[in-house]
Design an enzyme around this catalytic site. Sequence first.
Site, mmCIF file in Angstrom:
data_model
loop_
_atom_site.group_PDB
_atom_site.id
_atom_site.type_symbol
_atom_site.label_atom_id
_atom_site.label_comp_id
_atom_site.label_asym_id
_atom_site.label_seq_id
_atom_site.Cartn_x
_atom_site.Cartn_y
_atom_site.Cartn_z
ATOM 1 N N ASP A 53 54.591 41.878 45.533
ATOM 2 C CA ASP A 53 53.541 42.541 44.987
ATOM 3 C C ASP A 53 52.412 41.492 44.041
ATOM 4 O O ASP A 53 52.876 40.829 43.411
ATOM 5 C CB ASP A 53 53.916 43.587 44.179
ATOM 6 N N ASP A 75 46.400 38.699 46.518
ATOM 7 C CA ASP A 75 45.650 39.398 45.775
ATOM 8 C C ASP A 75 44.521 38.174 45.236
ATOM 9 O O ASP A 75 44.572 37.598 44.246
ATOM 10 C CB ASP A 75 46.129 39.863 44.464
ATOM 11 N N GLU A 105 43.721 42.182 49.366
ATOM 12 C CA GLU A 105 42.851 43.151 48.612
ATOM 13 C C GLU A 105 41.485 42.647 48.362
ATOM 14 O O GLU A 105 40.974 41.570 48.396
ATOM 15 C CB GLU A 105 43.320 43.276 46.960
ATOM 16 N N HIS A 181 47.205 51.079 45.547
ATOM 17 C CA HIS A 181 47.852 50.821 44.372
ATOM 18 C C HIS A 181 47.515 51.704 43.326
ATOM 19 O O HIS A 181 46.432 52.277 43.367
ATOM 20 C CB HIS A 181 47.302 49.401 44.109
ATOM 21 N N THR A 206 54.271 53.665 37.978
ATOM 22 C CA THR A 206 54.078 53.717 36.509
ATOM 23 C C THR A 206 54.757 55.046 36.258
ATOM 24 O O THR A 206 55.292 54.997 35.210
ATOM 25 C CB THR A 206 52.651 53.445 36.115
HETATM 26 ZN ZN LIG Z 1 48.637 46.608 42.470
#
Ligand SMILES: [Zn+2]
Length: 260
Positions: A53, A75, A105, A181, A206
């Site tokens: 990630d 990313d 992303e 995300h 989360t």
């Molecule tokens: Zn993320």
Amino acid sequence: MVTGFLAAAEETRAPVILAFNRHVTPDIPIELGLPLAVQAAQQARVPVATFLDHGHSFEEVAQAIRLGASSVMFDGSALPYEENVRQTREIVRMAHAMGVAVEAELGSIAGSAVEIGDAQPAPEAYFTDPALAAEFVKRTDVDVLAISFGNVHGPYRGEPRLDLERVRTIRALVEIPLAMHGGSGLADTLYPSIIASGISKLGYYTAMGMGAVATLRRQLIEAEPAALAYHHVISAMVQYFRDEARRVFALTGCVAKATP
Ligand SMILES: [Zn+2]
């Protein structure tokens, strides 16, 4: 988490992606954490992918591939557009040569899964531009695209405002799966419409991470402290992640999606 998720995935015949994020768990060396997930994935009786990630460099991505990850994220969303294209394309070329899929992303997803603080969604100017997304995918040959449409890392403050029309527009313009995300902590009723709008991969951490702590606190308060040691905490958490993963798989339509 790995043990609980895999038990839930096998019980419900749900395919799952195990993601390793070095920023969320800096105390777990990637050289230990990622191979553990890879090993678990190989033993699972359902399809399990492993995922780096938010990799931020060629080197980080290359290391994750060497450690056995079946997919990686680069990313480059903080980079200027042309630089994001250039670096993503370079990483895709290397990863594809190794048989590994790449998520990139475009647009900026605000907030942090590390600091459980005041995450505001990115302003609309940072949402993913549909036309640019189509061009980005064509030029980089990336396999999955993470997009920004009001989603946010970390807990949502107030009523989330997701621009699902934007997701539908991007979905119509690009052929590859779209990733969301910041997929946890939304009203249960929202998930069917998010998925129907074109999201194929949902990052869910989360709310589950915070739920784990709430569960643990409740159980510790009820228990006699002298009767508890660390291994009881592990058992409680495996059970929690197993139950919670089963609930999320049902919520997101993953149950029975694993092909035999
Ligand atoms: Zn993320």
